[in-house]
Design a protein around this motif. Structure first.
Motif, PDB file in Angstrom:
ATOM      1  N   MET A  97      11.119   4.190   2.209  1.00 15.65           N
ATOM      2  CA  MET A  97      10.642   4.302   1.236  1.00 15.65           C
ATOM      3  C   MET A  97      12.118   5.425   0.677  1.00 15.65           C
ATOM      4  SD  MET A  97       9.239   4.143  -1.599  1.00 15.65           S
ATOM      5  CE  MET A  97       8.377   2.228  -0.963  1.00 15.65           C
ATOM      6  N   ASP A  98      11.446   6.605   1.442  1.00 10.32           N
ATOM      7  CA  ASP A  98      12.062   7.899   0.644  1.00 10.32           C
ATOM      8  C   ASP A  98      14.196   8.005   0.525  1.00 10.32           C
ATOM      9  OD1 ASP A  98      10.132   9.168   1.014  1.00 10.32           O
ATOM     10  OD2 ASP A  98      10.924  10.358   3.506  1.00 10.32           O
ATOM     11  N   ARG A  99      14.317   6.454   1.126  1.00  9.69           N
ATOM     12  CA  ARG A  99      16.206   6.754   0.385  1.00  9.69           C
ATOM     13  C   ARG A  99      16.053   5.627  -0.584  1.00  9.69           C
ATOM     14  NH1 ARG A  99      20.946   8.095   0.046  1.00  9.69           N
ATOM     15  NH2 ARG A  99      22.652   6.678   0.154  1.00  9.69           N
ATOM     16  N   GLU A 100      15.012   4.917  -0.613  1.00 13.45           N
ATOM     17  CA  GLU A 100      14.739   3.834  -1.671  1.00 13.45           C
ATOM     18  C   GLU A 100      14.433   4.608  -3.409  1.00 13.45           C
ATOM     19  OE1 GLU A 100      13.269  -0.605  -0.463  1.00 13.45           O
ATOM     20  OE2 GLU A 100      11.937   0.874  -0.055  1.00 13.45           O
ATOM     21  N   GLY A 132       4.401  -0.688   0.516  1.00 13.47           N
ATOM     22  CA  GLY A 132       5.223  -0.050  -0.139  1.00 13.47           C
ATOM     23  C   GLY A 132       4.566   1.223  -1.341  1.00 13.47           C
ATOM     24  N   LEU A 133       3.738   1.012  -1.637  1.00 13.73           N
ATOM     25  CA  LEU A 133       2.951   1.576  -2.278  1.00 13.73           C
ATOM     26  C   LEU A 133       2.233   2.205  -1.752  1.00 13.73           C
ATOM     27  CD1 LEU A 133       1.219   2.806  -5.835  1.00 13.73           C
ATOM     28  CD2 LEU A 133      -0.989   0.505  -4.727  1.00 13.73           C
ATOM     29  N   ARG A 134       1.967   1.921  -0.527  1.00 11.10           N
ATOM     30  CA  ARG A 134       0.811   3.525   0.240  1.00 11.10           C
ATOM     31  C   ARG A 134       2.619   4.632   1.321  1.00 11.10           C
ATOM     32  NH1 ARG A 134      -1.881  -1.134   2.165  1.00 11.10           N
ATOM     33  NH2 ARG A 134      -0.729  -1.170   4.005  1.00 11.10           N
ATOM     34  N   ARG A 135       3.246   4.047   1.160  1.00  8.40           N
ATOM     35  CA  ARG A 135       5.007   5.030   1.605  1.00  8.40           C
ATOM     36  C   ARG A 135       4.556   5.757   0.370  1.00  8.40           C
ATOM     37  NH1 ARG A 135       4.784   5.754   6.966  1.00  8.40           N
ATOM     38  NH2 ARG A 135       4.910   3.779   8.356  1.00  8.40           N
ATOM     39  N   GLY A 140       7.193  12.482   0.417  1.00 12.41           N
ATOM     40  CA  GLY A 140       7.297  14.050  -0.458  1.00 12.41           C
ATOM     41  C   GLY A 140       8.406  14.097  -2.151  1.00 12.41           C
ATOM     42  N   ARG A 141       9.274  12.882  -2.393  1.00 13.86           N
ATOM     43  CA  ARG A 141      10.292  12.523  -3.288  1.00 13.86           C
ATOM     44  C   ARG A 141       9.873  12.013  -4.616  1.00 13.86           C
ATOM     45  NH1 ARG A 141      15.140  14.455  -0.994  1.00 13.86           N
ATOM     46  NH2 ARG A 141      15.915  13.594  -2.959  1.00 13.86           N
ATOM     47  N   GLN A 142       7.952  11.542  -4.801  1.00 13.53           N
ATOM     48  CA  GLN A 142       7.948  10.609  -5.409  1.00 13.53           C
ATOM     49  C   GLN A 142       8.157  10.699  -6.674  1.00 13.53           C
ATOM     50  OE1 GLN A 142       3.602  10.409  -6.090  1.00 13.53           O
ATOM     51  NE2 GLN A 142       3.281  10.970  -3.784  1.00 13.53           N
ATOM     52  N   THR A 177       2.864  10.743 -11.232  1.00 14.25           N
ATOM     53  CA  THR A 177       3.777  10.221 -11.531  1.00 14.25           C
ATOM     54  C   THR A 177       3.272   8.464 -12.161  1.00 14.25           C
ATOM     55  OG1 THR A 177       4.398   9.469  -9.005  1.00 14.25           O
ATOM     56  CG2 THR A 177       4.695  10.963  -9.542  1.00 14.25           C
ATOM     57  N   TYR A 178       2.417   8.768 -12.491  1.00 13.23           N
ATOM     58  CA  TYR A 178       2.285   7.217 -12.653  1.00 13.23           C
ATOM     59  C   TYR A 178       2.956   6.739 -14.802  1.00 13.23           C
ATOM     60  CZ  TYR A 178      -0.005   2.326 -13.885  1.00 13.23           C
ATOM     61  OH  TYR A 178      -0.374   1.650 -13.988  1.00 13.23           O
ATOM     62  N   GLN A 179       3.422   5.658 -14.354  1.00 14.14           N
ATOM     63  CA  GLN A 179       4.400   5.411 -15.498  1.00 14.14           C
ATOM     64  C   GLN A 179       3.252   5.435 -17.653  1.00 14.14           C
ATOM     65  OE1 GLN A 179       8.011   5.420 -16.397  1.00 14.14           O
ATOM     66  NE2 GLN A 179       6.753   5.583 -18.291  1.00 14.14           N
ATOM     67  N   ARG A 180       3.881   6.164 -17.928  1.00 10.68           N
ATOM     68  CA  ARG A 180       3.400   6.415 -20.026  1.00 10.68           C
ATOM     69  C   ARG A 180       4.072   5.422 -20.312  1.00 10.68           C
ATOM     70  NH1 ARG A 180      -1.276   8.301 -18.350  1.00 10.68           N
ATOM     71  NH2 ARG A 180      -2.128   9.282 -16.299  1.00 10.68           N
TER      72      ARG A 180
END
Length: 390
Positions: A97-100, A132-135, A140-142, A177-180
Motif C-alpha cells: 500500500m505504501d508503495r502504491e 485497501g481502505l484499511r491499509r 504513514g504516507r496517506q 485526506t478525504y477528497q473535497r
C-alpha cells in the motif's frame, strides 16, 4: 464490477464510423478550447483526477485465478509473487500500500475512490474487499494522496441500520485526506443506486436516507456531500439525480454502445470516443458531470468461469486493444480539455479513471511486472502542471 447489457442500435454502422473519427476531432477541438474557455477558467483550480480502487486482490480471493493463464501475465501487478510456477496476486500488505501511494502520487493522481462495502451488512466475506481502505488509512504516507468512497448501493447496510451507516460515513468524511470539491464538499460516488432504492422500499424513502446523510454531515461541520451517481446511461443518471436528490452524473466505466456489441476486439480509440460521447450525453441532460474515462476494457480473463461468462453476456461483450502510452495521455488530456470547455457542466472540476486495479476486467494503472510504470508515466504526461498539491 458487475456487467451490464444494452440493446443494439439500428444505426450501428454509422456510429462505428463516428467512433473512428472521434479521436481526431477531439484533438483538433482541444485547440479551440484554449481561447475564451481558457480565459474563463483562469481563476478556477485545476481539475482533480482520481482512479477507482476495487480491492479484490487478497489472500483467498476468487479473482486471482483469472490471471493465472500466461496470456494474461502482462496484467500481473508489481506485487505479484510466485508459488509452484503460478502467480499469487495479493496486495493486502502495508508495504504494498505504501508503495502504491507513492506511485499514484508521483503520477499526479489526486485521489483514489475506494469501492466500499459496509462491513456490518454486506455479504459474508465482503469486508475482505475493504482491505485497501484499511491499509490506506493505516499508512504513514496517506497525506500524499487523498481518498473518497465509491458506495455500492447493494452493500450499504440494512434500512434499519442506516443511522449507524451514516455515522460511519461521516467519520470517513472527517479524515483530513478525504477528497473535497467545491470548497468543503466531500466527494462521494454511488454505484447501483437502484439497489439502495430496493433496500429502502421506495424512491421517497431512499431520497430521505440521502437527505439524512447530508444533514448529519453538515451538522458535523463537514460540508454538504457532493454525490455522483454511476450508471451506464445518461438518461438513467439524470433520473437518479432527480429522484434521489443527487448532485452529478457519472459512471463506473463506459465500454459499449450500439456500435460495439460483438464479442471481438476494437481499437482503444473507439473506447475513447465512447467515453467522450457519454460526457456529452450527460451534459445534454442539464446535469453536472464528473467525466469517467476508461484505462481499458477487456474482461476475457473472467470468461474462463462459465458463471461469469453468463453474467458478462459473453456472447456480446466487446473488448478493446490496450492503450498505448500516447493514447492514454491523450485520453486524460481530452477529459481535462472537456472540463475546461464546459465549466458550467463540470462544476466539481473532478475526473475519475477506471481504474487503478481492475486488472482482470482490463482497466488498470497499477504498475505491472512486464509494463512497469508505463501507464502512470502516461498519466503524468497529461497531468504535468495541472495537478493540485496535497
Amino acid at each position: 464490477m458487475n456487467p451490464y447489457d444494452r440493446a443494439v442500435s439500428p444505426h450501428a454502422g454509422a456510429m462505428m464510423l463516428w467512433r473512428r473519427l472521434r479521436g481526431s476531432i477531439l484533438c483538433l477541438a482541444a485547440g479551440i478550447f484554449i481561447g475564451p474557455a481558457g480565459i474563463r477558467a483562469a481563476d478556477r483550480p485545476p481539475p482533480v483526477v482520481g482512479a477507482i480502487r476495487w480491492d479484490g486482490w487478497f489472500a483467498g480471493s476468487p479473482w486471482a485465478k483469472n490471471l493465472v493463464p500466461a496470456a494474461y501475465h502482462e496484467r500481473l501487478p508489481f506485487y505479484t509473487t510466485w508459488e509452484k510456477g503460478e502467480p499469487i496476486v495479493n496486495a493486502d500488505d502495508q508495504g504494498v500500500m505504501d508503495r502504491e501511494i507513492i506511485l499514484a502520487s508521483r503520477a499526479g493522481l489526486a485521489y483514489w475512490a475506494f469501492v466500499y462495502y459496509h462491513p456490518s451488512d454486506c455479504w459474508p466475506g465482503g469486508d475482505a474487499y475493504n482491505y485497501g481502505l484499511r491499509r490506506y488509512l493505516a499508512s504513514g504516507r496517506q497525506g500524499e494522496l487523498h481518498f473518497c468512497l465509491d458506495l455500492q448501493g447493494a452493500h450499504l447496510g440494512r434500512k434499519e441500520n442506516w443511522p449507524k451507516t451514516v455515522a460511519t460515513l461521516v467519520d470517513f468524511f472527517r479524515k483530513p485526506t478525504y477528497q473535497r470539491v467545491l470548497g468543503n464538499r466531500p466527494l462521494v460516488y454511488l454505484f447501483y443506486w437502484e439497489n439502495l432504492v430496493a433496500e429502502f422500499g421506495s424512491i421517497q424513502q431512499a431520497r430521505a436516507a440521502i437527505a439524512a446523510l447530508r444533514e448529519q454531515t453538515e451538522a458535523a461541520g463537514q460540508g454538504n456531500p457532493y454525490i455522483v451517481v454511476q450508471t451506464f446511461s445518461a438518461g438513467e443518471a439524470a433520473a437518479a439525480v432527480d429522484k434521489l436528490g443527487l448532485d452529478a452524473s457519472g459512471a463506473y466505466c463506459t465500454s459499449t454502445d450500439g456500435a460495439h456489441q460483438e464479442r471481438r476486439n476494437y481499437p482503444f480509440r473507439d473506447l475513447m470516443g465512447i467515453n467522450a460521447d457519454y460526457w456529452e450525453s450527460c451534459k445534454a441532460t442539464g446535469k453536472d458531470v464528473v467525466p469517467i474515462l476508461n484505462a481499458g476494457w477487456d474482461v476475457r480473463p473472467r470468461w474462463q468461469d462459465a458463471e461469469l461468462m453468463k453474467q458478462y453476456h459473453g456472447s456480446e461483450q466487446p473488448y478493446y486493444t490496450p492503450p498505448t502510452a500516447s493514447e492514454l495521455t491523450r485520453h486524460v488530456q481530452t477529459a481535462i480539455d472537456w472540463i475546461t470547455a464546459n465549466p458550467e457542466s463540470a462544476k466539481a472540476q473532478a475526473i475519475l479513471i477506471y481504474a487503478w486495479n481492475e486488472s482482470d476486467e482490463g482497466g488498470w494503472l497499477v504498475p505491472t511486472l512486464t509494463g512497469g510504470n508505463a501507464r502512470l508515466d502516461a498519466i503524468r504526461s497529461a497531468l504535468q502542471g495541472k495537478t493540485v498539491s496535497h
